[in-house]
Design an enzyme around this catalytic site. Structure first.
Site, PDB file in Angstrom:
ATOM      1  N   ARG A 258       4.385  -5.105 -15.914  1.00  0.00           N
ATOM      2  CA  ARG A 258       5.317  -6.061 -15.303  1.00  0.00           C
ATOM      3  C   ARG A 258       4.649  -7.416 -15.239  1.00  0.00           C
ATOM      4  O   ARG A 258       3.425  -7.519 -15.298  1.00  0.00           O
ATOM      5  CB  ARG A 258       5.634  -5.745 -13.835  1.00  0.00           C
ATOM      6  CG  ARG A 258       5.793  -4.400 -13.373  1.00  0.00           C
ATOM      7  CD  ARG A 258       6.115  -4.444 -11.858  1.00  0.00           C
ATOM      8  NE  ARG A 258       4.908  -4.172 -11.107  1.00  0.00           N
ATOM      9  CZ  ARG A 258       4.431  -2.962 -10.923  1.00  0.00           C
ATOM     10  NH1 ARG A 258       5.034  -1.929 -11.451  1.00  0.00           N
ATOM     11  NH2 ARG A 258       3.335  -2.791 -10.218  1.00  0.00           N
ATOM     12  N   LEU A 259       5.475  -8.441 -15.016  1.00  0.00           N
ATOM     13  CA  LEU A 259       4.924  -9.801 -14.915  1.00  0.00           C
ATOM     14  C   LEU A 259       4.698 -10.224 -13.460  1.00  0.00           C
ATOM     15  O   LEU A 259       3.976 -11.190 -13.203  1.00  0.00           O
ATOM     16  CB  LEU A 259       5.842 -10.810 -15.617  1.00  0.00           C
ATOM     17  CG  LEU A 259       5.927 -10.615 -17.136  1.00  0.00           C
ATOM     18  CD1 LEU A 259       6.912 -11.611 -17.737  1.00  0.00           C
ATOM     19  CD2 LEU A 259       4.560 -10.785 -17.796  1.00  0.00           C
TER      20      LEU A 259
ATOM     21  N   ASP B 197      -5.282  -6.411 -12.103  1.00  0.00           N
ATOM     22  CA  ASP B 197      -4.688  -5.374 -11.262  1.00  0.00           C
ATOM     23  C   ASP B 197      -5.560  -4.112 -11.276  1.00  0.00           C
ATOM     24  O   ASP B 197      -6.264  -3.849 -12.247  1.00  0.00           O
ATOM     25  CB  ASP B 197      -3.273  -5.054 -11.784  1.00  0.00           C
ATOM     26  CG  ASP B 197      -2.421  -4.352 -10.746  1.00  0.00           C
ATOM     27  OD1 ASP B 197      -2.864  -4.212  -9.598  1.00  0.00           O
ATOM     28  OD2 ASP B 197      -1.306  -3.929 -11.097  1.00  0.00           O
TER      29      ASP B 197
ATOM     30  N   ASN C 102       1.458 -11.285  -1.794  1.00  0.00           N
ATOM     31  CA  ASN C 102       0.276 -10.568  -1.287  1.00  0.00           C
ATOM     32  C   ASN C 102       0.047 -10.745   0.226  1.00  0.00           C
ATOM     33  O   ASN C 102      -0.703  -9.988   0.841  1.00  0.00           O
ATOM     34  CB  ASN C 102      -0.999 -10.975  -2.044  1.00  0.00           C
ATOM     35  CG  ASN C 102      -1.098 -10.384  -3.432  1.00  0.00           C
ATOM     36  OD1 ASN C 102      -1.711 -10.955  -4.324  1.00  0.00           O
ATOM     37  ND2 ASN C 102      -0.482  -9.223  -3.646  1.00  0.00           N
ATOM     38  N   TRP C 103       0.735 -11.727   0.851  1.00  0.00           N
ATOM     39  CA  TRP C 103       0.622 -11.875   2.309  1.00  0.00           C
ATOM     40  C   TRP C 103       1.145 -10.640   3.025  1.00  0.00           C
ATOM     41  O   TRP C 103       0.831 -10.408   4.181  1.00  0.00           O
ATOM     42  CB  TRP C 103       1.407 -13.101   2.801  1.00  0.00           C
ATOM     43  CG  TRP C 103       0.883 -14.417   2.279  1.00  0.00           C
ATOM     44  CD1 TRP C 103       1.508 -15.235   1.395  1.00  0.00           C
ATOM     45  CD2 TRP C 103      -0.360 -15.055   2.611  1.00  0.00           C
ATOM     46  NE1 TRP C 103       0.728 -16.346   1.141  1.00  0.00           N
ATOM     47  CE2 TRP C 103      -0.428 -16.261   1.881  1.00  0.00           C
ATOM     48  CE3 TRP C 103      -1.435 -14.721   3.449  1.00  0.00           C
ATOM     49  CZ2 TRP C 103      -1.507 -17.133   1.952  1.00  0.00           C
ATOM     50  CZ3 TRP C 103      -2.514 -15.597   3.520  1.00  0.00           C
ATOM     51  CH2 TRP C 103      -2.549 -16.790   2.783  1.00  0.00           C
TER      52      TRP C 103
ATOM     53  N   ARG D 114      -2.510  -7.772 -18.650  1.00  0.00           N
ATOM     54  CA  ARG D 114      -2.416  -7.128 -17.335  1.00  0.00           C
ATOM     55  C   ARG D 114      -3.189  -5.817 -17.383  1.00  0.00           C
ATOM     56  O   ARG D 114      -2.971  -4.988 -18.274  1.00  0.00           O
ATOM     57  CB  ARG D 114      -0.970  -6.855 -16.921  1.00  0.00           C
ATOM     58  CG  ARG D 114      -0.934  -6.238 -15.513  1.00  0.00           C
ATOM     59  CD  ARG D 114       0.442  -6.088 -14.934  1.00  0.00           C
ATOM     60  NE  ARG D 114       0.345  -5.707 -13.520  1.00  0.00           N
ATOM     61  CZ  ARG D 114       1.196  -6.080 -12.579  1.00  0.00           C
ATOM     62  NH1 ARG D 114       2.213  -6.836 -12.879  1.00  0.00           N
ATOM     63  NH2 ARG D 114       1.034  -5.690 -11.330  1.00  0.00           N
TER      64      ARG D 114
ATOM     65  N   HIS E  93     -12.133  -5.107  -4.766  1.00  0.00           N
ATOM     66  CA  HIS E  93     -12.011  -6.554  -4.968  1.00  0.00           C
ATOM     67  C   HIS E  93     -13.390  -7.172  -5.220  1.00  0.00           C
ATOM     68  O   HIS E  93     -13.545  -8.037  -6.083  1.00  0.00           O
ATOM     69  CB  HIS E  93     -11.345  -7.210  -3.756  1.00  0.00           C
ATOM     70  CG  HIS E  93      -9.944  -6.730  -3.505  1.00  0.00           C
ATOM     71  ND1 HIS E  93      -9.009  -6.632  -4.510  1.00  0.00           N
ATOM     72  CD2 HIS E  93      -9.318  -6.297  -2.381  1.00  0.00           C
ATOM     73  CE1 HIS E  93      -7.868  -6.171  -4.009  1.00  0.00           C
ATOM     74  NE2 HIS E  93      -8.032  -5.951  -2.719  1.00  0.00           N
TER      75      HIS E  93
HETATM   76  C1  FPP Z   1      -5.081  -6.593  -7.669  1.00  0.00           C
HETATM   77  O1  FPP Z   1      -5.580  -5.297  -7.426  1.00  0.00           O
HETATM   78  C2  FPP Z   1      -6.027  -7.609  -7.265  1.00  0.00           C
HETATM   79  C3  FPP Z   1      -5.808  -8.597  -6.345  1.00  0.00           C
HETATM   80  C4  FPP Z   1      -4.552  -8.755  -5.613  1.00  0.00           C
HETATM   81  C5  FPP Z   1      -6.860  -9.550  -5.987  1.00  0.00           C
HETATM   82  C6  FPP Z   1      -7.739  -9.986  -7.098  1.00  0.00           C
HETATM   83  C7  FPP Z   1      -8.906 -10.697  -6.558  1.00  0.00           C
HETATM   84  C8  FPP Z   1     -10.178 -10.635  -7.041  1.00  0.00           C
HETATM   85  C9  FPP Z   1     -10.599  -9.883  -8.240  1.00  0.00           C
HETATM   86  C10 FPP Z   1     -11.238 -11.385  -6.360  1.00  0.00           C
HETATM   87  C11 FPP Z   1     -10.897 -12.838  -6.403  1.00  0.00           C
HETATM   88  C12 FPP Z   1     -12.039 -13.669  -6.641  1.00  0.00           C
HETATM   89  C13 FPP Z   1     -12.024 -14.720  -7.484  1.00  0.00           C
HETATM   90  C14 FPP Z   1     -13.128 -15.680  -7.430  1.00  0.00           C
HETATM   91  C15 FPP Z   1     -10.936 -14.947  -8.445  1.00  0.00           C
HETATM   92  P1  FPP Z   1      -4.790  -4.388  -6.385  1.00  0.00           P
HETATM   93  O2  FPP Z   1      -5.410  -4.561  -5.045  1.00  0.00           O
HETATM   94  O3  FPP Z   1      -3.333  -4.704  -6.444  1.00  0.00           O
HETATM   95  O4  FPP Z   1      -5.076  -2.970  -6.949  1.00  0.00           O
HETATM   96  P2  FPP Z   1      -4.122  -1.686  -6.809  1.00  0.00           P
HETATM   97  O5  FPP Z   1      -2.848  -2.032  -7.527  1.00  0.00           O
HETATM   98  O6  FPP Z   1      -4.903  -0.610  -7.489  1.00  0.00           O
HETATM   99  O7  FPP Z   1      -3.901  -1.447  -5.364  1.00  0.00           O
END
Ligand code: FPP
Length: 247
Positions: free
Chosen positions: A196-197, A22, A70-71, A190, A39
């Site tokens: 949170r889970l 996260d 996430n969608w 996390r 990302h």
């Molecule tokens: C959470 O950060 C991250 C994700 C929802 C996506 C994680 C994906 C990657 C690290 C790339 C995937 C690649 C591979 C090969 C596994 P957030 O966007 O929720 O961050 P925020 O809470 O600060 O907005």
């Protein structure tokens, strides 16, 4: 810098570590960058943590890469994440094979966009014989989806007269979860300060040690993994017993 790695007891390394990666978005925002670059930087952490875990003898690393919820993100971010997955898997296959990393996935992957699904399946097929560590990507995953899915399969078997409700044990139920054949995670990490889970592996983490760190995922590397494992090793895992019963 203290040598954290040398403080780790090699006989008490978790076999399975699960991570909620996260903070990519906030990491990017802090730097005045678009979220998607967070990302992209997160992929570097995936690489570093996988290799550091493998070197320590971790056998399974499960990463929450995309949840069923996430969608609901802005469509451009969803598209960017799906493209990043395709790009990353394609670009990493050779290194995964060189480093003995078997790729696999949990979640409702058949509902992923066709290009993502195709690349994912290729990645799984091309790395299936690797044995050093298994990298499990949770994609279109949620624990409630998984538990319902298992329940429906068993209910169908009961309806068909193939199973008695009284024969449904924890073992039988676990065989229908997407993690069947894997040990439960002993450690769940996390990043980003949230505690949170978020619908991740709810059944499997029943007895996991939970580790929350304020570090954003793109800044989480091998040193941060060592710190998490050291914290885990300093805890007493009682599984419902009392201290004196643990020799
Ligand atoms: C959470 O950060 C991250 C994700 C929802 C996506 C994680 C994906 C990657 C690290 C790339 C995937 C690649 C591979 C090969 C596994 P957030 O966007 O929720 O961050 P925020 O809470 O600060 O907005």
């Amino acid at each position: 810098m203290t040598d954290l790695k040398s403080q780790i007891d090699p006989d008490k390394v978790p076999q399975h570590i699960a991570i909620i990666m996260d903070g990519n978005g906030r990491w990017a925002k802090q730097k005045g960058l678009p979220r998607v670059l967070g990302h992209h930087s997160g992929v570097k952490s995936v690489r570093e943590v996988t290799e550091a875990g493998a070197q320590l003898g971790v056998k399974y690393l499960t990463l929450y890469a995309f949840s069923t919820e996430n969608w609901n993100r802005p469509p451009a971010e969803v598209t960017a994440l799906m493209s990043l997955l395709v790009e990353t898997i394609k670009g990493e296959i050779r290194d995964l094979n060189k480093n003995g990393v078997r790729l696999t996935a949990i979640g409702d992957i058949e509902a992923l966009p066709p290009a993502t699904l195709k690349t994912l399946k290729e990645g799984i097929e091309k790395t299936k014989d690797n044995q050093r560590i298994t990298l499990v990507l949770a994609l279109n995953y949620s624990a409630k989806w998984e538990i319902l899915h298992a329940t429906r399969i068993l209910a169908e078997r009961v309806k068909a007269g193939l199973l008695n409700p009284s024969d449904i044990t924890q073992d039988l139920f676990e065989q229908e979860l997407s993690t069947h054949g894997m040990p439960d995670p002993e450690l769940l990490i996390r990043t980003s300060g949230e505690a949170r889970l978020s619908n991740f592996l709810l059944w499997q983490v029943a007895y996991a040690e939970l580790y929350f760190t304020p570090v954003f995922w793109p800044d989480f590397g091998q040193q941060e993994l060592y710190e998490a494992i050291l914290s885990y090793q300093n805890r007493e895992r009682r599984f419902g017993r009392i201290s004196e019963q643990l020799s």
